[in-house]
Motif scaffolding. Sequence first.
Motif, short mmCIF file in Angstrom:
data_model
loop_
_atom_site.label_atom_id
_atom_site.label_comp_id
_atom_site.label_asym_id
_atom_site.label_seq_id
_atom_site.Cartn_x
_atom_site.Cartn_y
_atom_site.Cartn_z
N ILE A 1 0.85 -1.20 0.00
CA ILE A 1 0.00 0.00 0.00
C ILE A 1 0.88 1.25 0.00
O ILE A 1 1.80 1.38 0.82
CB ILE A 1 -0.93 0.00 1.23
N SER A 2 0.59 2.16 -0.90
CA SER A 2 1.38 3.39 -0.99
C SER A 2 0.78 4.54 -0.19
O SER A 2 1.51 5.41 0.31
CB SER A 2 1.54 3.80 -2.46
N ASP A 3 -0.54 4.58 -0.07
CA ASP A 3 -1.20 5.64 0.68
C ASP A 3 -0.84 5.53 2.17
O ASP A 3 -1.14 4.52 2.81
CB ASP A 3 -2.72 5.54 0.49
N SER A 4 -0.22 6.54 2.73
CA SER A 4 0.29 6.48 4.10
C SER A 4 -0.81 6.30 5.14
O SER A 4 -0.63 5.57 6.13
CB SER A 4 1.11 7.73 4.42
N SER A 5 -1.94 6.97 4.93
CA SER A 5 -3.05 6.86 5.88
C SER A 5 -3.64 5.45 5.87
O SER A 5 -3.89 4.85 6.92
CB SER A 5 -4.14 7.89 5.53
N LEU A 6 -3.86 4.92 4.67
CA LEU A 6 -4.40 3.57 4.54
C LEU A 6 -3.41 2.55 5.06
O LEU A 6 -3.78 1.55 5.68
CB LEU A 6 -4.74 3.28 3.07
N LYS A 7 -2.14 2.82 4.84
CA LYS A 7 -1.08 1.93 5.30
C LYS A 7 -1.10 1.81 6.83
O LYS A 7 -0.97 0.72 7.39
CB LYS A 7 0.28 2.49 4.83
N LYS B 1 -11.33 -0.08 3.98
CA LYS B 1 -11.98 1.22 3.77
C LYS B 1 -13.42 1.22 4.27
O LYS B 1 -13.93 2.25 4.71
CB LYS B 1 -11.94 1.59 2.28
N GLU C 1 -8.12 -4.18 0.76
CA GLU C 1 -8.18 -2.73 0.90
C GLU C 1 -9.61 -2.23 0.95
O GLU C 1 -9.93 -1.26 1.67
CB GLU C 1 -7.39 -2.07 -0.23
N SER D 1 -3.67 2.34 8.83
CA SER D 1 -4.87 1.61 9.24
C SER D 1 -4.70 0.12 8.99
O SER D 1 -5.07 -0.71 9.83
CB SER D 1 -6.09 2.12 8.47
#
Length: 391
Positions: free
Chosen positions: A65-71, A385, A381, A73
């Motif tokens: 995962i590249s998105d830091s926020s999603l990473k 979400k 993912e 979580s």
Amino acid sequence: MKAEIAAVLLAAGALAAPSDKAPRKAAAACSSAVTLDASTNVFSKYKLHANSFYRKEVEAAVAAISDSSLKASASKVADVGSFLWLDTIANIAKFDEAVADLPCENILGLVIYDLPGRDCAAKASNGELKYNEISKYKSSYIDPIVAKLKANPNSAFALIIEPDSLPNLVTNADLQTCKDSKSAYEEGVAYALKSLNLPNVVMYIDAGHGGWLGWDANLKPGAEQLAKVYKNAGSPKQVRGIATNIAGWNAWDLSPGEFSTASDAKYNACQNEKLYIQKFGAALKTAGHPNHAIVDTGRNAVTGLREEWGNWCNVDGAGFGVRPTSSTGEELADAFVWGKPGGESDGTSDTGATRYDSFCGKSDAYKPSPEAGEWNQAYFEMLLKNAKPAF
């Protein structure tokens, strides 16, 4: 789900989430043998373990995962307790690493799932053993698991016994594949219950869900089918009751129910899993079978996604649900658990695959999806979400 109940469960789930900062104690360091009292709720004492296999799957997913926020979580999912599926003879090997880092205060959840002619009404989850290989099931599958459990007397184990098996004998008895498998299912489950009846083990026999055995016409025969096998096994004292909604999508207490407006709703009073546990639990008690339950909330956060009750494959739009906890608010419900590891596929959407099942090609099924048990990063993912409560 009613708002006030959801708030209670959110709080309970948050409290139950294990910490990655807690020191991990090897099972070998536990000083005394475990004796589980199956007349009580062992989940009120033990926390469902975040097993090493699922932890590694999630950690690999986080790395992708590249998105830091999603990473951030996603990394928290690795600390959620879930059941480990010993779904082939080869996968029994997963046991050793999983038990090696099991803290004394945790309980390791295992799914026993390799009957001859497994999942006789579905293609995606067909097993490795043919319907007439009951001897191999006993000697090459159940017996080695028993040996490993006996070799770890200081560790606690919770077992889900053979998902979909006995429910299929109730509702799909007209299929030739299920006719072929009937004797092996009954003999195999009875053998498993009798052999796995160990002091450090508590067992829950799979009972489908409210949209399966919850139909008014299925309650009594469903309870009697489970009770027949339980009694054939000698009524093992370590059987606590049933497991419901395993790898399922049903809400715990949504009212009105997800399919309450369907034309046939009047024939099913179990419009959520809470009602199912209550009504099927009463039928089990009458039939002479233990009736406490654990309920899978791993992927049931979002409702209204399926076209009908029976749609079971990779439901599109699903989300991670309430974290494992013994705070259920229902006396018959011992715990909410994560039975199905979220991110592992239910079946392939490849129509040319040998194990392609039409349910995985339905309009409410996520596509593309790999073979059953294989990791689906995009689906993981999506579950993250749509999680309720959010990570």
